[in-house]
Scaffold this motif. Sequence first.
Motif, short mmCIF file in Angstrom:
data_model
loop_
_atom_site.label_atom_id
_atom_site.label_comp_id
_atom_site.label_asym_id
_atom_site.label_seq_id
_atom_site.Cartn_x
_atom_site.Cartn_y
_atom_site.Cartn_z
N LEU A 16 0.83 -1.21 0.00
CA LEU A 16 0.00 0.00 0.00
C LEU A 16 0.86 1.26 0.00
N LYS A 17 1.91 1.26 0.79
CA LYS A 17 2.82 2.41 0.85
C LYS A 17 3.45 2.68 -0.51
N GLN A 50 -2.26 -10.49 -5.85
CA GLN A 50 -3.14 -11.09 -4.86
C GLN A 50 -3.31 -10.18 -3.64
N GLU A 51 -2.20 -9.59 -3.21
CA GLU A 51 -2.27 -8.69 -2.06
C GLU A 51 -3.08 -7.43 -2.39
N MET A 52 -2.94 -6.93 -3.62
CA MET A 52 -3.71 -5.75 -4.03
C MET A 52 -5.20 -6.07 -4.07
N ALA A 53 -5.54 -7.30 -4.45
CA ALA A 53 -6.95 -7.72 -4.44
C ALA A 53 -7.49 -7.71 -3.01
N ILE A 71 -5.84 2.50 -7.51
CA ILE A 71 -5.50 3.80 -6.95
C ILE A 71 -5.92 3.80 -5.47
N PRO A 72 -5.30 4.64 -4.65
CA PRO A 72 -5.65 4.64 -3.21
C PRO A 72 -7.06 5.18 -2.99
N GLY A 76 -7.35 4.22 2.37
CA GLY A 76 -5.94 3.93 2.14
C GLY A 76 -5.05 5.10 2.52
N TYR A 77 -5.45 6.30 2.12
CA TYR A 77 -4.68 7.48 2.48
C TYR A 77 -4.65 7.68 4.00
N ARG A 78 -5.79 7.46 4.66
CA ARG A 78 -5.83 7.64 6.11
C ARG A 78 -4.91 6.64 6.81
#
Length: 343
Positions: A16-17, A50-53, A71-72, A76-78
Amino acid sequence: MLGEKAMLTEREGRILKSLIREYVATVMPVASKILAQKYNLGVSPATIRQEMARLEEGGYVIQPHTSAGRIPSEKGYRYYVELLMEEEELPEELQTLIRHQFYQVAREIEEWFRLATAVLSRMLRAAAFITYPRLSQPKFKHLELISIRDFLVLLILLLREAKLKEQTLVLEQALSQEELSRISRRLNELFAGLTAWEIREKKAELSPVEEKVREVVVELMEAEETEYEELYLEGLRHMLQQPEFSRKELALQIAELLEERHRFKSLISRIPLSDKPRAVIGSENPEEAMRNCALILGSYGLPDRASGAIGVVGPLRLPYEQAFSAVRFLSDIMSELIAELYG
């Protein structure tokens, strides 16, 4: 804000980062292949996919089109801001240059305001703002509920500033003094030291009576608050040049809000300041026009006496590390200058 069960695994966090950093830099949906090529994640594109899913299932990222990358999301941003972001100091050479600029201009607060907003706006390609200091926001200290008769209750509110407020309440059902005292004790524990904004945003399971008391407490405290008197704004053009604001209607809504100084002052006046910058992201903003924006807000001034707000407004895709560092550094400079002038 994030719930207690929102923790990601270490690998999900790294993905995510990396995805957020890539999206901030490119403004393009991010594919697993790109992350595997550009970031040292130590796993294959298939594993990243897989992790993005899973991140998408958890609401941390969004897939805007079937064939696109991710996209975040606001969530995700929080998560990134609270748990993944690595805030760093501005480079020493840049700090020296900025300080030199401040001590070159006339010792007038308006000149400092113009310079502070110009520096922030240029650095972050966002709209920057600063306000005159105001008296510190009132904070909750103690609450008592006293039965008068039947459904009538006297609410006594003591603020940290030694101000006492009273108001009568009409309840839908009669409660004993023992029940009212129990409610008072619970709300005193929940609201201790909080501002009106923080009390309103406090996540807690409240009974209908407790919710009514909260509403009255917030109203009484907000009546004691003062708005910032003056606000300087710089760099609206930088902000509106960002691709997120290419739609004319959206750009017009944001421009109107920021240019109508009283509306924007009212918005930031409701957000409690602390000694560290804070982010207000997307739908966390009370103004509809700001729901596609991120706001980084810091404070400066004389502790416990008067404080002003300083910060930036931009798209959700702000470079958060740089924004936090820049706002914090400019906050420190303004505090030093104000202390020299008025301290």
